[in-house]
Write an enzyme that holds these catalytic residues in place. Structure first.
Site, PDB file in Angstrom:
ATOM      1  CD  GLU A  87      -2.977  -1.183   0.271  1.00 18.49           C
ATOM      2  OE1 GLU A  87      -3.052  -0.246  -0.537  1.00 18.49           O
ATOM      3  OE2 GLU A  87      -3.719  -2.179   0.239  1.00 18.49           O
ATOM      4  CD  GLU A  99     -14.922  10.842  23.413  1.00 17.79           C
ATOM      5  OE1 GLU A  99     -14.309   9.821  23.696  1.00 17.79           O
ATOM      6  OE2 GLU A  99     -16.061  11.085  23.883  1.00 17.79           O
ATOM      7  CG  HIS A 123      -7.965  -4.708   8.170  1.00 18.44           C
ATOM      8  ND1 HIS A 123      -7.322  -5.874   7.839  1.00 18.44           N
ATOM      9  CD2 HIS A 123      -7.656  -3.815   7.179  1.00 18.44           C
ATOM     10  CE1 HIS A 123      -6.654  -5.716   6.698  1.00 18.44           C
ATOM     11  NE2 HIS A 123      -6.828  -4.467   6.288  1.00 18.44           N
ATOM     12  CG  HIS A 148      -9.847  -3.215   2.942  1.00 24.22           C
ATOM     13  ND1 HIS A 148      -9.154  -3.521   1.805  1.00 24.22           N
ATOM     14  CD2 HIS A 148      -8.916  -3.238   3.938  1.00 24.22           C
ATOM     15  CE1 HIS A 148      -7.876  -3.741   2.086  1.00 24.22           C
ATOM     16  NE2 HIS A 148      -7.710  -3.560   3.377  1.00 24.22           N
ATOM     17  CG  HIS A 173      -4.789   0.199   5.634  1.00 23.60           C
ATOM     18  ND1 HIS A 173      -6.139   0.410   5.465  1.00 23.60           N
ATOM     19  CD2 HIS A 173      -4.573  -1.099   5.313  1.00 23.60           C
ATOM     20  CE1 HIS A 173      -6.697  -0.716   5.041  1.00 23.60           C
ATOM     21  NE2 HIS A 173      -5.772  -1.664   4.960  1.00 23.60           N
TER      22      HIS A 173
HETATM   23  O1  2HA Z   1      -1.105  -4.722   4.028  1.00 24.69           O
HETATM   24  O2  2HA Z   1      -4.125  -4.426   4.924  1.00 24.69           O
HETATM   25  O3  2HA Z   1      -4.877  -3.568   2.546  1.00 24.69           O
HETATM   26  C1  2HA Z   1      -2.220  -5.523   4.166  1.00 24.69           C
HETATM   27  C2  2HA Z   1      -3.456  -4.760   3.980  1.00 24.69           C
HETATM   28  C3  2HA Z   1      -3.797  -4.411   2.604  1.00 24.69           C
HETATM   29 ZN    ZN Z   2      -6.034  -3.664   4.535  1.00 25.08          ZN
END
Ligand code: 2HA
Ligand code: ZN
Length: 293
Positions: A139, A192, A164, A233, A162
């Site tokens: 990414e 908040e 999840h 995602h 990034h």
């Molecule tokens: O790097 O989360 O979106 C692994 C991920 C890809």
């Molecule tokens: Zn991811």
């Protein structure tokens, strides 16, 4: 080079050799954050990635910036799709492709890398890390595009993250994926919220990850939002510091958790729009007025 210059250079090298990079504050921050995010369940397996722009002077205390271990091509990048000129020469510490957040803290040298964006803009120069032959996160092109977009809004932006986060992801399946509606629901969930993300939450539809397209689309959203949901995602967050960026995602995730705990029961109480206005005014934040009802 004169004699005194030679002596000074040798002195700098000795000083550097005595400093352990794995004890550097920026390496510790990466290790601690990856461990924390793993512990929270936001980064299963190789999920998630972080890039953190470093201060050249600070890095030079630990590494000889003239020593490039190898050059890593930018993966999945169609040169025509984006121009990394504003980032040329910038140094980042970044998680590796296929690496597990779970393992970063015990083995930073294999799971993290310190890279500098090459002058030819086609790759990055590895200055430290990825010791087992690893590469930057798949990414990274998305991250670079987001850094450029955020830096244009806030020259102090340093971090792109990034992950999840579980409840935020769960919410994607049961809540309308509309920026105004989702932001409003989240603002209602914790007092908040409107103060922490007054700019709201941007949303991208499900898209294939690791591509230029999602990078361009994310960066485009990052002009207006510091946090962007990748539908079904995860999220992308950006900020000045690791704490600020983590805290932003953590606050959205907390709100999503409250939502998921309450969404299938009758709602009896809520934070009203007029309360949100009071909060935003008290804390002096510029919020998305058009996201209120
Ligand atoms: O790097 O989360 O979106 C692994 C991920 C890809
Ligand atoms: Zn991811």
């Amino acid at each position: 080079m004169g004699f005194m210059d030679e002596i000074k250079k040798a002195g700098r090298e000795i000083k550097r050799a005595c400093k352990d990079i794995t004890a550097a504050p920026f390496v510790r921050e990466m290790c601690d954050n990856c461990a924390n995010m793993y512990r929270l369940g936001w980064d299963e397996r190789n999920g998630g990635n972080i890039s953190y722009m470093l201060d050249e002077k600070e890095v030079a205390e630990y590494l000889d910036l003239n020593k490039v271990i190898r050059t890593i091509p930018l993966m999945g990048v169609n040169a025509a799709a984006f121009d990394v000129t504003p980032l040329v020469g910038k140094i980042f510490i970044v998680t590796g492709t296929g690496k597990y957040f779970k393992n970063v803290k015990d083995d930073p040298e294999n799971n993290l890398g310190i890279v500098r964006v090459a002058q030819d803009k086609k790759g990055v120069e590895l200055l430290w890390g990825f010791a087992d032959g690893g590469r930057t996160t798949s990414e990274f092109p998305s991250h670079m595009m987001c850094h450029m977009a955020r830096l244009a809004q806030d020259p102090e932006n340093r971090v792109v993250m990034h992950c999840h986060p579980t409840h935020t992801l769960a919410m994607n399946y049961v809540h309308e994926l509309d920026e105004k509606k989702l932001t409003h629901t989240l603002w209602e969930m914790c007092t908040e919220c409107i103060v922490v993300f007054p700019d709201g939450v941007g949303i991208l539809p499900w898209m294939l990850c690791g591509t230029d397209e999602i990078g361009v689309a994310t960066a485009d959203k990052m002009r207006d939002f510091r946090i962007v949901v990748w539908a079904m995602h995860g999220v992308y967050g950006a900020g000045k510091t690791m704490d600020e960026t983590f805290g932003l995602i953590e606050t959205v995730e907390k709100a999503a958790q409250i939502y998921m705990l309450t969404c299938n029961r009758p709602r009896i109480n809520t934070i009203k729009d007029e309360d949100m206005v009071k909060l935003a005014e008290l804390f002096g934040v510029k919020y998305r007025k058009d996201f209120l009802n």
